[in-house]
Design a protein around this motif. Sequence first.
Motif, short mmCIF file in Angstrom:
data_model
loop_
_atom_site.label_atom_id
_atom_site.label_comp_id
_atom_site.label_asym_id
_atom_site.label_seq_id
_atom_site.Cartn_x
_atom_site.Cartn_y
_atom_site.Cartn_z
N UNK B 33 0.82 -1.21 0.00
CA UNK B 33 0.00 0.00 0.00
C UNK B 33 0.86 1.26 0.00
N UNK B 34 1.91 1.26 0.84
CA UNK B 34 2.81 2.42 0.89
C UNK B 34 3.54 2.60 -0.44
N UNK B 35 3.93 1.46 -1.04
CA UNK B 35 4.59 1.51 -2.34
C UNK B 35 3.66 2.15 -3.38
N UNK B 36 2.37 1.78 -3.31
CA UNK B 36 1.40 2.38 -4.22
C UNK B 36 1.30 3.88 -4.04
N UNK B 37 1.37 4.33 -2.78
CA UNK B 37 1.32 5.77 -2.53
C UNK B 37 2.54 6.47 -3.11
N UNK B 38 3.72 5.82 -2.99
CA UNK B 38 4.93 6.40 -3.59
C UNK B 38 4.78 6.52 -5.10
N UNK B 39 4.19 5.46 -5.72
CA UNK B 39 3.93 5.50 -7.16
C UNK B 39 3.00 6.66 -7.50
N UNK B 40 1.96 6.86 -6.66
CA UNK B 40 1.01 7.94 -6.91
C UNK B 40 1.72 9.29 -6.88
N UNK B 41 2.63 9.46 -5.91
CA UNK B 41 3.39 10.71 -5.85
C UNK B 41 4.20 10.89 -7.14
N UNK B 42 4.81 9.79 -7.61
CA UNK B 42 5.60 9.86 -8.84
C UNK B 42 4.71 10.31 -10.02
N UNK B 43 3.49 9.76 -10.09
CA UNK B 43 2.60 10.13 -11.18
C UNK B 43 2.23 11.61 -11.12
N UNK B 56 -3.99 5.62 -6.34
CA UNK B 56 -4.29 5.74 -4.91
C UNK B 56 -5.47 4.85 -4.54
N UNK B 57 -6.57 4.96 -5.29
CA UNK B 57 -7.75 4.19 -4.89
C UNK B 57 -7.52 2.69 -5.06
N UNK B 58 -6.76 2.30 -6.07
CA UNK B 58 -6.54 0.87 -6.26
C UNK B 58 -5.56 0.34 -5.21
N UNK B 59 -4.45 1.06 -4.99
CA UNK B 59 -3.40 0.51 -4.13
C UNK B 59 -3.70 0.69 -2.65
#
Lengths: 240, 80
Positions: B33-43, B56-59
């Motif tokens: 989940x935290x990794x997904x948030x990092x990805x969201x920040x990257x996007x 964000x909503x998926x991860x």
Amino acid sequence: MSRRGRLILFGTSAGVFGAILVWGLTGLPAFGGFNGEYGQIVNGVAGRERHVTNVVAAIVFDYRGFDTLGEEFILFGAVMGVALLLREARDDRERPRDEVRSDAVRAVGLAMVGPTVVFGLFIVAHGYLTPGGGFQGGIALASALVLLYASGRYRAFRAASPQELVDFTEGIGAGGYAVVGIASLLAGSLYLQNFVGLGTKDTLAAGGTIALLNAATALAVAAGMTLLCHEFLEEVMYPE
Amino acid sequence: MIPLQIVTLALVALGALAVVTTHDPLRQTLVTGLYGLALAVLFVVLQAPDVALSEIVVSSVATPFILLTALAKMQGRRRK
């Protein structure tokens, strides 16, 4: 296989794979370079042609609306598959009393439910003006319901999302998308072609069918995700 | 590449490493989940806010929920 054999196999395949990967990477455009002509054109014309400011929404719900119809039904099919596999006639059963006992989790979690609902509605409603849309907002709405379970009690979660309503909304959302397309056929245009007035730019009353399809997607996604949570949680709540 | 992009890319790489080196499935779910948030920040940094919202909503909602219910079900079975 001996350790030596494995190392040789790994070394060879890693070397070949690495070489091909590096070869491919050198052919990529520079970081940040963008040569998508279609993207440039749509960025230039979408605001004028569809009166929406989020070009992504214009592509998803209009220029490529038919693709999204397919995606909508992939989601619908997946959710129906889960319901078919996991749903049992168990509504007569007593719902388990599963309550969160930590005061901190309850207070913070339940306080988040309202803001999450508002956030979801905002993301859905402004889907064609600002980033977001039916999919993202729909899941946010469903997650507000899940928060009720995660920080409150299972019974409250089920009471806030009656199964009949969720099933009905899922059908209306997925079917509604297709019906908008049929309506545009009846209006004498192509399937899913934007046929209602485009409205005023930069307002919520803009985009014509984009707004309708956005709302239909939000209903389908929110209900689909909730239905999924119902079925998955029932699996956990009622140990066989 | 601006420094912000380099920092977020490094965060994403670290996050991915953290996901694969976490062995306990329950912890791994949270790390994912935290990794997904990092990805969201990257996007967001790469100016793709629509994709970031989906991420964000998926991860942070859909994937952890499905994984956690599966883990809970498996633990219930093991206890018997």
